[in-house]
Write a protein that holds these residues in place. Structure first.
Motif, PDB file in Angstrom:
ATOM      1  N   MET A   1       0.850  -1.234   0.016  1.00  0.00           N
ATOM      2  CA  MET A   1       0.010  -0.026   0.156  1.00  0.00           C
ATOM      3  C   MET A   1       0.921   1.356  -0.060  1.00  0.00           C
ATOM      4  O   MET A   1       1.953   1.406   0.696  1.00  0.00           O
ATOM      5  CB  MET A   1      -0.776   0.054   1.094  1.00  0.00           C
ATOM      6  N   ALA A   2       0.594   2.084  -1.168  1.00  0.00           N
ATOM      7  CA  ALA A   2       1.440   3.392  -0.946  1.00  0.00           C
ATOM      8  C   ALA A   2       1.311   4.279   0.211  1.00  0.00           C
ATOM      9  O   ALA A   2       0.142   4.041   1.066  1.00  0.00           O
ATOM     10  CB  ALA A   2       0.804   4.209  -2.012  1.00  0.00           C
ATOM     11  N   VAL A   3       2.051   5.012   0.737  1.00  0.00           N
ATOM     12  CA  VAL A   3       2.087   5.858   1.906  1.00  0.00           C
ATOM     13  C   VAL A   3       2.276   7.391   1.637  1.00  0.00           C
ATOM     14  O   VAL A   3       2.813   7.804   0.939  1.00  0.00           O
ATOM     15  CB  VAL A   3       3.467   5.440   2.756  1.00  0.00           C
ATOM     16  N   TYR A   4       1.266   7.950   2.381  1.00  0.00           N
ATOM     17  CA  TYR A   4       1.353   9.435   2.465  1.00  0.00           C
ATOM     18  C   TYR A   4       1.929   9.759   3.752  1.00  0.00           C
ATOM     19  O   TYR A   4       1.933   9.580   4.860  1.00  0.00           O
ATOM     20  CB  TYR A   4      -0.313   9.605   2.657  1.00  0.00           C
ATOM     21  N   VAL A   5       2.931  11.069   3.374  1.00  0.00           N
ATOM     22  CA  VAL A   5       3.809  11.455   4.372  1.00  0.00           C
ATOM     23  C   VAL A   5       3.555  12.854   4.662  1.00  0.00           C
ATOM     24  O   VAL A   5       3.465  13.650   3.874  1.00  0.00           O
ATOM     25  CB  VAL A   5       5.302  11.496   3.778  1.00  0.00           C
ATOM     26  N   TYR A   6       3.306  13.017   5.881  1.00  0.00           N
ATOM     27  CA  TYR A   6       2.934  14.425   6.452  1.00  0.00           C
ATOM     28  C   TYR A   6       4.160  15.284   6.854  1.00  0.00           C
ATOM     29  O   TYR A   6       4.317  16.415   6.492  1.00  0.00           O
ATOM     30  CB  TYR A   6       1.971  14.252   7.886  1.00  0.00           C
ATOM     31  N   ALA A   7       5.125  14.809   7.568  1.00  0.00           N
ATOM     32  CA  ALA A   7       6.071  15.439   8.219  1.00  0.00           C
ATOM     33  C   ALA A   7       7.222  14.548   8.673  1.00  0.00           C
ATOM     34  O   ALA A   7       6.936  13.398   8.838  1.00  0.00           O
ATOM     35  CB  ALA A   7       5.632  16.503   9.181  1.00  0.00           C
ATOM     36  N   ILE A   8       8.342  15.193   8.791  1.00  0.00           N
ATOM     37  CA  ILE A   8       9.640  14.704   9.541  1.00  0.00           C
ATOM     38  C   ILE A   8       9.988  15.401  10.773  1.00  0.00           C
ATOM     39  O   ILE A   8       9.819  16.584  10.921  1.00  0.00           O
ATOM     40  CB  ILE A   8      10.761  14.545   8.562  1.00  0.00           C
ATOM     41  N   THR A   9      10.246  14.673  11.695  1.00  0.00           N
ATOM     42  CA  THR A   9      10.650  15.314  13.228  1.00  0.00           C
ATOM     43  C   THR A   9      11.608  14.484  13.677  1.00  0.00           C
ATOM     44  O   THR A   9      12.442  13.534  13.108  1.00  0.00           O
ATOM     45  CB  THR A   9       9.412  15.239  14.202  1.00  0.00           C
ATOM     46  N   SER A  43       0.495   7.948   6.895  1.00  0.00           N
ATOM     47  CA  SER A  43      -0.607   7.192   7.060  1.00  0.00           C
ATOM     48  C   SER A  43      -0.673   6.484   5.611  1.00  0.00           C
ATOM     49  O   SER A  43       0.009   6.646   4.669  1.00  0.00           O
ATOM     50  CB  SER A  43      -1.969   7.801   7.073  1.00  0.00           C
ATOM     51  N   ASP A  44      -1.538   5.565   5.494  1.00  0.00           N
ATOM     52  CA  ASP A  44      -1.872   4.752   4.188  1.00  0.00           C
ATOM     53  C   ASP A  44      -2.391   5.769   3.434  1.00  0.00           C
ATOM     54  O   ASP A  44      -3.098   7.005   3.613  1.00  0.00           O
ATOM     55  CB  ASP A  44      -3.043   3.838   4.373  1.00  0.00           C
ATOM     56  N   ALA A  45      -1.886   6.002   1.942  1.00  0.00           N
ATOM     57  CA  ALA A  45      -2.281   6.841   1.000  1.00  0.00           C
ATOM     58  C   ALA A  45      -3.671   6.484   0.332  1.00  0.00           C
ATOM     59  O   ALA A  45      -3.707   5.384  -0.284  1.00  0.00           O
ATOM     60  CB  ALA A  45      -1.324   7.082  -0.092  1.00  0.00           C
ATOM     61  N   PRO A  46      -4.751   7.164   0.442  1.00  0.00           N
ATOM     62  CA  PRO A  46      -6.173   6.693  -0.340  1.00  0.00           C
ATOM     63  C   PRO A  46      -6.061   6.787  -1.654  1.00  0.00           C
ATOM     64  O   PRO A  46      -5.195   7.415  -2.204  1.00  0.00           O
ATOM     65  CB  PRO A  46      -6.905   7.652   0.350  1.00  0.00           C
ATOM     66  N   ASP A  47      -6.779   6.092  -2.629  1.00  0.00           N
ATOM     67  CA  ASP A  47      -6.633   5.812  -3.719  1.00  0.00           C
ATOM     68  C   ASP A  47      -7.340   7.302  -4.214  1.00  0.00           C
ATOM     69  O   ASP A  47      -8.226   7.598  -3.552  1.00  0.00           O
ATOM     70  CB  ASP A  47      -7.533   4.597  -4.398  1.00  0.00           C
ATOM     71  N   GLY A  48      -6.706   7.757  -5.439  1.00  0.00           N
ATOM     72  CA  GLY A  48      -7.449   8.960  -6.110  1.00  0.00           C
ATOM     73  C   GLY A  48      -7.491  10.049  -5.391  1.00  0.00           C
ATOM     74  O   GLY A  48      -8.440  11.056  -5.321  1.00  0.00           O
ATOM     75  N   PHE A  77       1.118  19.173   0.702  1.00  0.00           N
ATOM     76  CA  PHE A  77       0.005  17.989   0.230  1.00  0.00           C
ATOM     77  C   PHE A  77       0.417  17.374  -0.715  1.00  0.00           C
ATOM     78  O   PHE A  77       0.738  17.925  -1.718  1.00  0.00           O
ATOM     79  CB  PHE A  77      -1.237  18.980   0.257  1.00  0.00           C
ATOM     80  N   GLY A  78      -0.082  16.116  -0.632  1.00  0.00           N
ATOM     81  CA  GLY A  78       0.185  15.142  -1.669  1.00  0.00           C
ATOM     82  C   GLY A  78       1.587  14.302  -2.084  1.00  0.00           C
ATOM     83  O   GLY A  78       1.653  13.631  -2.863  1.00  0.00           O
ATOM     84  N   ALA A  79       2.486  14.417  -0.670  1.00  0.00           N
ATOM     85  CA  ALA A  79       3.482  13.426  -0.596  1.00  0.00           C
ATOM     86  C   ALA A  79       3.390  12.126  -0.512  1.00  0.00           C
ATOM     87  O   ALA A  79       2.993  11.706   0.487  1.00  0.00           O
ATOM     88  CB  ALA A  79       4.680  14.205   0.326  1.00  0.00           C
ATOM     89  N   VAL A  80       3.554  11.349  -1.650  1.00  0.00           N
ATOM     90  CA  VAL A  80       3.325   9.885  -1.481  1.00  0.00           C
ATOM     91  C   VAL A  80       4.390   9.066  -2.001  1.00  0.00           C
ATOM     92  O   VAL A  80       5.160   9.526  -2.642  1.00  0.00           O
ATOM     93  CB  VAL A  80       2.060   9.515  -2.368  1.00  0.00           C
ATOM     94  N   THR A  81       4.657   8.003  -1.159  1.00  0.00           N
ATOM     95  CA  THR A  81       5.814   7.078  -1.588  1.00  0.00           C
ATOM     96  C   THR A  81       5.150   5.760  -1.663  1.00  0.00           C
ATOM     97  O   THR A  81       4.210   5.547  -1.207  1.00  0.00           O
ATOM     98  CB  THR A  81       7.188   7.378  -0.745  1.00  0.00           C
ATOM     99  N   SER A  82       6.171   4.989  -1.879  1.00  0.00           N
ATOM    100  CA  SER A  82       5.679   3.340  -2.009  1.00  0.00           C
ATOM    101  C   SER A  82       5.328   2.729  -0.717  1.00  0.00           C
ATOM    102  O   SER A  82       4.362   2.024  -1.004  1.00  0.00           O
ATOM    103  CB  SER A  82       6.899   2.587  -2.798  1.00  0.00           C
ATOM    104  N   ASP A  83       6.238   2.748   0.157  1.00  0.00           N
ATOM    105  CA  ASP A  83       5.909   2.036   1.350  1.00  0.00           C
ATOM    106  C   ASP A  83       6.934   2.571   2.421  1.00  0.00           C
ATOM    107  O   ASP A  83       7.486   3.547   2.355  1.00  0.00           O
ATOM    108  CB  ASP A  83       6.325   0.549   1.168  1.00  0.00           C
TER     109      ASP A  83
END
Length: 240
Positions: A1-9, A43-48, A77-83
């Motif tokens: 499942m693709a992963v949505y990334v919000y921030a790095i701390t 979080s998991d990245a929702p489809d579409g 907004f919209g930063a997505v990676t593979s896993d």
């Protein structure tokens, strides 16, 4: 499942995410990916996924919660990676750079300034203050000028507009620079003469907004200043 990334701390960040949910409908559950010195909130990245209001606000809510308790490298907004493994690999490979930026952004927010001026007012000013432009304009108005003079006037006015825009932009930046920790300029779009982001200590943000208002008042009604912020310091995540 693709992963949505919000921030790095930093790994030491409290990361209190109770009551906050991620993007998607229904909202995705937040989690962290941890390296030895850093953590990524994902979080998991929702489809579409698209930039719908609910999702944009959810993204911002996560960043606001994190920023309230420590330094954050916010992703747009919209930063997505593979896993999760791809996230962990980036955290390990860029650990030193990310730690430096977390230190640099600690206790700061971003303000973005755009400004434009009334084109008709600027043209009148140029025709009054530029002898060359004034003379060409008078010759054209007399009805005795050919197309070459009209081209010459257009080129002269365009050059004067550029010079004044550059002067206005430099003046705006210099007026606000003493209140900022760092600055990032970008190319103005449309009729704007300046587009610049300021990294401002939270303790100085009221003084910064007051200085911007003073600048706008000083320039007068022919100028349109738009200050956006406080924002997460998106423009300063990468070192120059």
């Amino acid at each position: 499942m693709a992963v949505y990334v919000y921030a790095i701390t930093a790994a030491s960040h409290p990361l209190r995410l109770d009551g906050v949910t991620g993007v998607g409908e229904p909202p995705e559950k937040l989690r962290t990916v941890n390296s030895r010195s850093l953590a990524a909130v994902v979080s998991d990245a929702p489809d579409g996924l698209r930039a719908k209001r609910r999702d944009v606000l959810a993204h911002e809510a996560v960043l606001e919660r994190l920023m309230a308790e420590g330094s954050v490298l916010p992703l747009r907004f919209g930063a997505v990676t593979s896993d999760d493994q791809a996230v962990l690999q980036v955290l390990d490979e860029r650990a030193a750079s990310y730690q430096e930026r977390l230190t640099a952004l600690d206790g700061c927010v971003e303000f973005h300034l755009k400004a434009s001026c009334d084109e008709d007012a600027l043209l009148r000013e140029i025709l009054l203050q530029s002898p060359e432009a004034h003379q060409l304009n008078e010759q054209i108005r007399s009805g005795r000028a050919g197309p070459d003079l009209q081209i010459a006037l257009g080129e002269r006015v365009a050059g004067e507009v550029q010079l004044r825009h550059e002067s206005f932009a430099a003046g705006a930046v210099e007026a606000l620079r003493p209140l900022a920790r760092d600055i990032r300029a970008s190319d103005p779009k449309g009729g704007d003469f300046v587009s610049v982001s300021f990294l401002v200590d939270k303790a100085r943000q009221e003084g910064f907004t007051a200085a911007e208002q003073d600048l706008a008042n000083e320039r007068g009604a022919d100028f349109d200043f738009r200050l956006h912020g406080p924002l997460p310091p998106y423009s300063f995540v990468e070192a120059t």
